[in-house]
Design a protein around this motif. Structure first.
Motif, PDB file in Angstrom:
ATOM      1  N   ASN A  34       1.217  11.884   3.763  1.00  0.00           N
ATOM      2  CA  ASN A  34       2.422  11.562   4.527  1.00  0.00           C
ATOM      3  C   ASN A  34       2.338  11.902   6.008  1.00  0.00           C
ATOM      4  O   ASN A  34       3.292  11.681   6.761  1.00  0.00           O
ATOM      5  N   GLU A  58      -4.639   5.842   1.588  1.00  0.00           N
ATOM      6  CA  GLU A  58      -3.672   4.913   1.011  1.00  0.00           C
ATOM      7  C   GLU A  58      -4.220   4.227  -0.226  1.00  0.00           C
ATOM      8  O   GLU A  58      -5.440   4.117  -0.413  1.00  0.00           O
ATOM      9  N   TRP A  94       0.840  -1.190   0.000  1.00  0.00           N
ATOM     10  CA  TRP A  94       0.000   0.000   0.000  1.00  0.00           C
ATOM     11  C   TRP A  94       0.881   1.247   0.000  1.00  0.00           C
ATOM     12  O   TRP A  94       1.851   1.342   0.762  1.00  0.00           O
ATOM     13  N   LYS A  95       0.534   2.204  -0.838  1.00  0.00           N
ATOM     14  CA  LYS A  95       1.234   3.482  -0.897  1.00  0.00           C
ATOM     15  C   LYS A  95       0.469   4.498  -0.072  1.00  0.00           C
ATOM     16  O   LYS A  95      -0.743   4.669  -0.247  1.00  0.00           O
ATOM     17  N   GLN A  96       1.167   5.182   0.832  1.00  0.00           N
ATOM     18  CA  GLN A  96       0.530   6.209   1.645  1.00  0.00           C
ATOM     19  C   GLN A  96       0.476   7.513   0.843  1.00  0.00           C
ATOM     20  O   GLN A  96       1.504   8.134   0.572  1.00  0.00           O
ATOM     21  N   LYS A 105      -5.738   8.660   7.482  1.00  0.00           N
ATOM     22  CA  LYS A 105      -5.008   7.798   6.552  1.00  0.00           C
ATOM     23  C   LYS A 105      -5.658   7.880   5.185  1.00  0.00           C
ATOM     24  O   LYS A 105      -6.878   7.873   5.063  1.00  0.00           O
TER      25      LYS A 105
END
Length: 287
Positions: free
Chosen positions: A32, A252, A27-29, A250
């Motif tokens: 940030n 993501e 998973w890419k956040q 979050k």
């Protein structure tokens, strides 16, 4: 269509099974936790990246929407776009509604926000455009009555459900009602123009296919960009500002399109759409 959809769901089942034995999901956040790097802001009546009143900001590690600079909301709907174009993926947010609605916000917008997928690019929005042409995964907070979340709304778009073109603006999901300021995880599975599914706290609550341009419920746009019936295979991802404070702790994304050659070092067993132009191979050692 039913046969092809069944085949796709079987494929997803195989992928899910294989995933347990093989690749960990990467998973890419998108957020940030520190700043809004990688995001573009568009608020109705303002130029791209003119973040009126610091509407979108970061507080205590969350991306938040605030209205302390507003004395009248004036239908100044806003969206924050993650930079890029996406087609096959899962996107998830953890959100909650807090505080009081902005002055003169519409009643329907109380504890109301959304995840916009397959949207038009931020830079193509008109100065006074209210919503991007997109598929909206509507996020709603509870009011002590039945009020579902992860619903579907369609600014400038339509979808197909059970083989029938749906032109009404919003469709309720089957989710629970989430009252108060509790955190909720909303997730969307997007597979090009073939299938979109909504999930609330891990439970599938809505499903449809053939997202396409058409219909109304969007204003201030360039009409040339909305070609009725054009299937939406890809697009932008954005989050809404509709007059009620909301927080996202979050955001993501899991790409489902990429290298599907098992010989490549960046192969992932959970990909469902091949883009082998991205494959990376180990260099052979010279003898």
């Amino acid at each position: 269509m039913k046969a092809s959809l069944t085949g796709l769901l079987i494929l997803l089942g195989v992928v899910a099974f294989g995933q347990k034995k093989a690749d960990k999901e990467e998973w890419k956040q998108l957020f940030n936790g520190k700043n809004l790097d990688g995001w573009d802001v568009k608020i109705r009546g303002y130029a791209l990246n003119e973040n009126f009143g610091n509407t979108f900001r970061v507080e205590n590690g969350s991306m938040v929407v605030r209205y302390d600079a507003y004395d009248d909301f004036k239908q100044q709907y806003g969206h924050i776009f993650y930079k890029g174009d996406f087609s096959y993926y899962r996107v998830a947010v953890e959100y909650r509604f807090v505080g009081e609605q902005a002055p003169k916000g519409e009643g329907w917008a109380w504890r109301n926000s959304g995840i916009m997928v397959h949207g038009q690019p931020a830079e193509t929005m008109g100065l006074k455009q209210d919503f991007p042409a997109s598929i909206e995964v509507q996020l709603l907070g509870g009011n002590d009555k039945k009020r579902t979340t992860c619903n579907l709304c369609t600014p400038g778009t339509n979808v197909v459900i059970d083989g029938k073109l749906i032109t009404q603006h919003c469709i309720n999901s089957t989710s629970q009602t989430y009252n108060g300021d509790q955190w909720v995880r909303a997730e969307v599975l997007v597979l090009g123009d073939s299938l979109i599914q909504h999930f609330a706290n891990g439970e599938k609550v809505l499903e449809y296919n053939k997202p396409q341009l058409g219909g109304g419920n969007v204003s201030g746009h360039d009409p040339a960009l909305l070609v009725n019936g054009k299937l939406l295979e890809h697009g932008s991802i954005s989050l809404q500002s509709e007059s009620h404070p909301v927080e996202f702790r979050k955001v993501e994304l899991l790409e489902l399109k990429g290298c599907m050659d098992p010989k490549a070092k960046n192969y992932k067993s959970y990909f469902v759409k091949a883009d082998n132009s991205t494959c990376e191979y180990k260099k052979r050692r010279r003898k």
